[in-house]
Design a protein around this motif. Structure first.
Motif, PDB file in Angstrom:
ATOM      1  N   PHE A  95      -6.453   5.674  -4.110  1.00 55.75           N
ATOM      2  CA  PHE A  95      -5.561   6.799  -4.384  1.00 55.75           C
ATOM      3  C   PHE A  95      -5.948   7.509  -5.679  1.00 55.75           C
ATOM      4  O   PHE A  95      -5.880   8.737  -5.761  1.00 55.75           O
ATOM      5  N   ASN A 100       1.716   7.075  -6.580  1.00 58.23           N
ATOM      6  CA  ASN A 100       0.635   8.011  -6.861  1.00 58.23           C
ATOM      7  C   ASN A 100       1.008   9.439  -6.490  1.00 58.23           C
ATOM      8  O   ASN A 100       0.577  10.380  -7.153  1.00 58.23           O
ATOM      9  N   ASN A 139       2.620   1.861  -3.360  1.00 59.79           N
ATOM     10  CA  ASN A 139       1.629   2.336  -4.315  1.00 59.79           C
ATOM     11  C   ASN A 139       1.285   3.796  -4.048  1.00 59.79           C
ATOM     12  O   ASN A 139       1.120   4.588  -4.979  1.00 59.79           O
ATOM     13  N   TRP A 140       1.195   4.162  -2.796  1.00 58.30           N
ATOM     14  CA  TRP A 140       0.931   5.548  -2.418  1.00 58.30           C
ATOM     15  C   TRP A 140       2.057   6.446  -2.929  1.00 58.30           C
ATOM     16  O   TRP A 140       1.820   7.520  -3.485  1.00 58.30           O
ATOM     17  N   ILE A 159       0.834  -1.205   0.000  1.00 60.93           N
ATOM     18  CA  ILE A 159       0.000   0.000   0.000  1.00 60.93           C
ATOM     19  C   ILE A 159       0.870   1.256   0.000  1.00 60.93           C
ATOM     20  O   ILE A 159       0.612   2.206  -0.742  1.00 60.93           O
ATOM     21  N   ILE A 160       1.929   1.248   0.802  1.00 61.36           N
ATOM     22  CA  ILE A 160       2.788   2.430   0.904  1.00 61.36           C
ATOM     23  C   ILE A 160       3.549   2.678  -0.396  1.00 61.36           C
ATOM     24  O   ILE A 160       3.652   3.830  -0.840  1.00 61.36           O
ATOM     25  N   SER A 177      -5.640  -0.423  -3.152  1.00 59.76           N
ATOM     26  CA  SER A 177      -5.234   0.898  -2.690  1.00 59.76           C
ATOM     27  C   SER A 177      -5.120   1.871  -3.859  1.00 59.76           C
ATOM     28  O   SER A 177      -5.396   3.057  -3.713  1.00 59.76           O
ATOM     29  N   ASN A 178      -4.737   1.349  -5.026  1.00 64.54           N
ATOM     30  CA  ASN A 178      -4.622   2.219  -6.195  1.00 64.54           C
ATOM     31  C   ASN A 178      -5.978   2.813  -6.574  1.00 64.54           C
ATOM     32  O   ASN A 178      -6.063   3.965  -7.001  1.00 64.54           O
ATOM     33  N   TYR A 191      -8.816   9.737  -5.013  1.00 63.51           N
ATOM     34  CA  TYR A 191      -8.464  10.885  -4.188  1.00 63.51           C
ATOM     35  C   TYR A 191      -7.630  11.898  -4.964  1.00 63.51           C
ATOM     36  O   TYR A 191      -7.937  13.091  -4.973  1.00 63.51           O
ATOM     37  N   TYR A 192      -6.546  11.442  -5.596  1.00 65.95           N
ATOM     38  CA  TYR A 192      -5.623  12.360  -6.263  1.00 65.95           C
ATOM     39  C   TYR A 192      -6.126  12.843  -7.620  1.00 65.95           C
ATOM     40  O   TYR A 192      -5.846  13.969  -8.014  1.00 65.95           O
ATOM     41  N   TYR A 242       7.784   5.617  -1.675  1.00 67.64           N
ATOM     42  CA  TYR A 242       7.922   4.390  -2.462  1.00 67.64           C
ATOM     43  C   TYR A 242       9.062   3.512  -1.924  1.00 67.64           C
ATOM     44  O   TYR A 242       8.905   2.302  -1.755  1.00 67.64           O
TER      45      TYR A 242
END
Length: 145
Positions: free
Chosen positions: A90, A24, A20-21, A17-18, A86-87, A93-94, A57
């Motif tokens: 994100f 993004n 991928n964050w 998850i992190i 999670s993508n 959101y983004y 990342y």
């Protein structure tokens, strides 16, 4: 279930998850930078937002690496599918991306397929000795391959 397995699974999910964050955040940095006139745009490596994404990342990749010391690779592969979910969050959101039923169905089928594939090819863990490595590297190889 052994505590180290629980820790390994948790680290793997968090790492996926992190990282991928972080990707993004980097994509968002490019997205924001493209709104500026071309002469005012910074190189990506000079953009603090992009560098933050890179750091996030790398943190995720470190967590994934640590998790591989606690759980086997097939389990880690299945847990890394959390990056797909999670993508979706994100991206909404983004980038305000919308998803329809086909997208959710595709996400579900990809997750099922990946899980079935990994479960089908799960092998028992085998400790590799120095002698086994020496034999592997001493094999004659076909030139050019």
């Amino acid at each position: 279930m052994e505590p180290y397995l629980v820790a390994g699974c948790g680290l793997s999910m968090m790492g996926s998850i992190i990282d991928n964050w972080g990707m993004n955040i980097q994509k968002y940095a490019h997205f924001v930078e493209n709104n500026f006139p071309e002469e005012e745009r910074r190189q990506y490596y000079m953009n603090p937002r992009w560098l933050l994404g890179l750091g996030v990342y790398i943190l995720g990749q470190i967590l994934n690496l640590v998790s591989l010391g606690l759980i086997d690779q097939p389990t880690q592969s299945i847990l890394s599918s959390f990056a797909l979910f999670s993508n979706v969050l994100f991206a909404r959101y983004y980038f305000s991306e919308q998803m329809d039923q086909r997208d959710y169905l595709g996400l579900f089928l990809i997750s099922c397929g990946a899980s079935l594939f990994v479960f089908h090819f799960v092998h028992h863990k085998q400790d590799i000795t120095i002698e086994m490595l020496e034999q592997q590297f001493a094999k004659k190889r076909i030139p050019g391959l």
